[in-house]
Design a protein around this motif. Structure first.
Motif, PDB file in Angstrom:
ATOM      1  N   LEU A   1       0.837  -1.135  -0.144  1.00 53.10           N
ATOM      2  CA  LEU A   1      -0.226   0.119   0.002  1.00 53.10           C
ATOM      3  C   LEU A   1       0.758   1.456  -0.014  1.00 53.10           C
ATOM      4  O   LEU A   1       1.677   1.240   0.983  1.00 53.10           O
ATOM      5  N   VAL A   2       0.741   2.150  -1.008  1.00 49.01           N
ATOM      6  CA  VAL A   2       1.532   3.124  -1.333  1.00 49.01           C
ATOM      7  C   VAL A   2       0.564   4.699  -1.072  1.00 49.01           C
ATOM      8  O   VAL A   2      -0.335   4.517  -1.407  1.00 49.01           O
ATOM      9  N   SER A   3       1.085   5.554  -0.446  1.00 49.59           N
ATOM     10  CA  SER A   3       0.481   6.958  -0.115  1.00 49.59           C
ATOM     11  C   SER A   3       1.102   7.752  -0.819  1.00 49.59           C
ATOM     12  O   SER A   3       2.405   7.931  -0.863  1.00 49.59           O
ATOM     13  N   GLY A   4       0.362   8.920  -1.154  1.00 47.96           N
ATOM     14  CA  GLY A   4       0.957  10.337  -1.552  1.00 47.96           C
ATOM     15  C   GLY A   4       0.086  11.149  -2.144  1.00 47.96           C
ATOM     16  O   GLY A   4      -1.159  10.605  -2.134  1.00 47.96           O
ATOM     17  N   PRO A   5       0.346  12.200  -2.397  1.00 50.52           N
ATOM     18  CA  PRO A   5      -0.854  13.303  -2.963  1.00 50.52           C
ATOM     19  C   PRO A   5      -0.944  12.665  -4.288  1.00 50.52           C
ATOM     20  O   PRO A   5      -0.197  11.857  -5.163  1.00 50.52           O
ATOM     21  N   TRP A   6      -2.357  13.144  -4.918  1.00 52.07           N
ATOM     22  CA  TRP A   6      -2.723  12.516  -6.142  1.00 52.07           C
ATOM     23  C   TRP A   6      -1.755  12.599  -7.437  1.00 52.07           C
ATOM     24  O   TRP A   6      -1.784  11.774  -8.099  1.00 52.07           O
ATOM     25  N   ASN A   7      -0.972  13.762  -7.427  1.00 53.99           N
ATOM     26  CA  ASN A   7      -0.104  13.939  -8.516  1.00 53.99           C
ATOM     27  C   ASN A   7       1.181  12.946  -8.257  1.00 53.99           C
ATOM     28  O   ASN A   7       1.687  12.360  -9.418  1.00 53.99           O
ATOM     29  N   ALA A   8       1.657  12.625  -7.181  1.00 54.20           N
ATOM     30  CA  ALA A   8       2.693  11.851  -7.100  1.00 54.20           C
ATOM     31  C   ALA A   8       2.198  10.346  -7.492  1.00 54.20           C
ATOM     32  O   ALA A   8       2.932   9.528  -8.004  1.00 54.20           O
ATOM     33  N   LEU A   9       0.809   9.919  -6.993  1.00 52.59           N
ATOM     34  CA  LEU A   9       0.458   8.615  -7.380  1.00 52.59           C
ATOM     35  C   LEU A   9       0.119   8.715  -8.782  1.00 52.59           C
ATOM     36  O   LEU A   9       0.481   7.803  -9.282  1.00 52.59           O
ATOM     37  N   SER A  10      -0.226   9.716  -9.385  1.00 51.83           N
ATOM     38  CA  SER A  10      -0.360   9.600 -11.124  1.00 51.83           C
ATOM     39  C   SER A  10       0.963   9.368 -11.374  1.00 51.83           C
ATOM     40  O   SER A  10       1.017   8.629 -12.617  1.00 51.83           O
ATOM     41  N   LYS A  11       1.857  10.060 -11.330  1.00 48.42           N
ATOM     42  CA  LYS A  11       3.294  10.069 -11.454  1.00 48.42           C
ATOM     43  C   LYS A  11       3.689   8.502 -11.579  1.00 48.42           C
ATOM     44  O   LYS A  11       4.305   8.060 -12.608  1.00 48.42           O
ATOM     45  N   LEU A  12       3.659   7.956 -10.525  1.00 51.31           N
ATOM     46  CA  LEU A  12       3.934   6.583 -10.063  1.00 51.31           C
ATOM     47  C   LEU A  12       3.193   5.807 -10.954  1.00 51.31           C
ATOM     48  O   LEU A  12       3.732   4.608 -11.727  1.00 51.31           O
ATOM     49  N   GLU A  13       1.867   5.733 -11.182  1.00 56.95           N
ATOM     50  CA  GLU A  13       1.041   4.957 -12.047  1.00 56.95           C
ATOM     51  C   GLU A  13       1.572   4.962 -13.500  1.00 56.95           C
ATOM     52  O   GLU A  13       1.468   3.931 -14.077  1.00 56.95           O
ATOM     53  N   SER A  14       1.745   5.972 -13.996  1.00 57.84           N
ATOM     54  CA  SER A  14       2.321   6.128 -15.224  1.00 57.84           C
ATOM     55  C   SER A  14       3.589   5.471 -15.475  1.00 57.84           C
ATOM     56  O   SER A  14       4.024   5.050 -16.448  1.00 57.84           O
ATOM     57  N   GLN A  15       4.252   5.477 -14.345  1.00 61.71           N
ATOM     58  CA  GLN A  15       5.710   4.835 -14.850  1.00 61.71           C
ATOM     59  C   GLN A  15       5.608   3.451 -14.224  1.00 61.71           C
ATOM     60  O   GLN A  15       6.691   2.574 -14.798  1.00 61.71           O
ATOM     61  N   LEU A  16       4.771   2.760 -13.636  1.00 57.27           N
ATOM     62  CA  LEU A  16       4.719   1.267 -13.353  1.00 57.27           C
ATOM     63  C   LEU A  16       4.682   0.370 -14.538  1.00 57.27           C
ATOM     64  O   LEU A  16       5.392  -0.478 -14.576  1.00 57.27           O
ATOM     65  N   PRO A  17       4.188   0.604 -15.676  1.00 56.36           N
ATOM     66  CA  PRO A  17       4.263  -0.305 -16.928  1.00 56.36           C
ATOM     67  C   PRO A  17       5.666  -0.435 -17.289  1.00 56.36           C
ATOM     68  O   PRO A  17       6.312  -1.535 -17.349  1.00 56.36           O
ATOM     69  N   ALA A  18       6.382   0.485 -17.491  1.00 54.71           N
ATOM     70  CA  ALA A  18       7.898   0.760 -17.733  1.00 54.71           C
ATOM     71  C   ALA A  18       8.795  -0.108 -16.685  1.00 54.71           C
ATOM     72  O   ALA A  18       9.568  -0.606 -16.959  1.00 54.71           O
ATOM     73  N   THR A  19       8.228   0.381 -15.490  1.00 55.19           N
ATOM     74  CA  THR A  19       9.271  -0.298 -14.316  1.00 55.19           C
ATOM     75  C   THR A  19       9.048  -1.780 -14.517  1.00 55.19           C
ATOM     76  O   THR A  19       9.983  -2.493 -14.087  1.00 55.19           O
ATOM     77  N   GLY A  20       7.898  -2.474 -14.585  1.00 56.49           N
ATOM     78  CA  GLY A  20       7.532  -3.869 -14.574  1.00 56.49           C
ATOM     79  C   GLY A  20       8.445  -4.367 -15.899  1.00 56.49           C
ATOM     80  O   GLY A  20       9.004  -5.456 -15.607  1.00 56.49           O
TER      81      GLY A  20
END
Length: 180
Positions: A53-72
């Motif tokens: 479970l990861v937390s953060g402000p919406w913009n940080a979570l949006s940034k992380l969400e957009s990077q997760l496919p490439a990270t995977g």
């Protein structure tokens, strides 16, 4: 939406185990401006498995969400993520630890899950393992779980029912309040 409001993202990741996966994935989370609130990780066979479970402000979570496919892709992990919220405070629950050891045979987890479900008790954490008994080499099975017992439940009745149930199935069991 306020950029400072704390939001949550549930992430699961799995793939071939190798050194450095946790470091690389946690680096991606931290560099996105997010924080790991809770996590469980294990190696099962040769597979790495993680849930967090990861937390953060919406913009940080949006940034992380957009990077997760490439990270995977980069880490060789299948990553699934979903927005969530903090767990709501519901009925008062008392955490209890359950330990069970038995000769290994199919259906032990299902049977225990069925007992607790029918009793209105949620399984909060579950860990199982198999091992060989030291002197006989017999295949054994162990279960460790944390359950949330409703505060209104009569513990003595629960204990009696649980131990009778375990005796019927030839399971050695312990049920005791969780220690912090």
């Amino acid at each position: 939406m306020n950029a400072n409001t704390k939001e949550y993202l549930a992430i699961t990741a799995s793939g071939e185990d190798r050194v450095g996966l946790v470091e690389q994935l946690s680096n991606q989370i931290t560099s996105s401006g997010c924080n790991i609130e809770q996590s469980r990780m294990g190696v099962l066979g040769g597979q790495f498995a993680l849930i967090m479970l990861v937390s953060g402000p919406w913009n940080a979570l949006s940034k992380l969400e957009s990077q997760l496919p490439a990270t995977g892709e980069e880490l060789g992990l299948t990553i699934i993520h979903k927005r969530t919220q903090a767990r709501e405070k519901g009925e008062a629950l008392i955490p209890y630890q359950v330990e069970v050891v038995a000769l290994d045979h199919p259906g032990i987890v299902h049977s225990l899950a069925q007992f607790f479900s029918r009793s209105g008790i949620n399984i909060e954490e579950l860990e199982t393992d198999t091992y060989h008994a030291p002197h006989t080499g017999t295949q054994m099975f162990s279960v460790h779980m944390t359950v949330g017992v409703p505060a209104k439940m009569q513990i003595s009745t629960l204990r009696d029912n649980f131990f009778a149930y375990c005796d019927d199935l030839n399971l050695d069991a312990v049920l005791e309040p969780a220690r912090s």
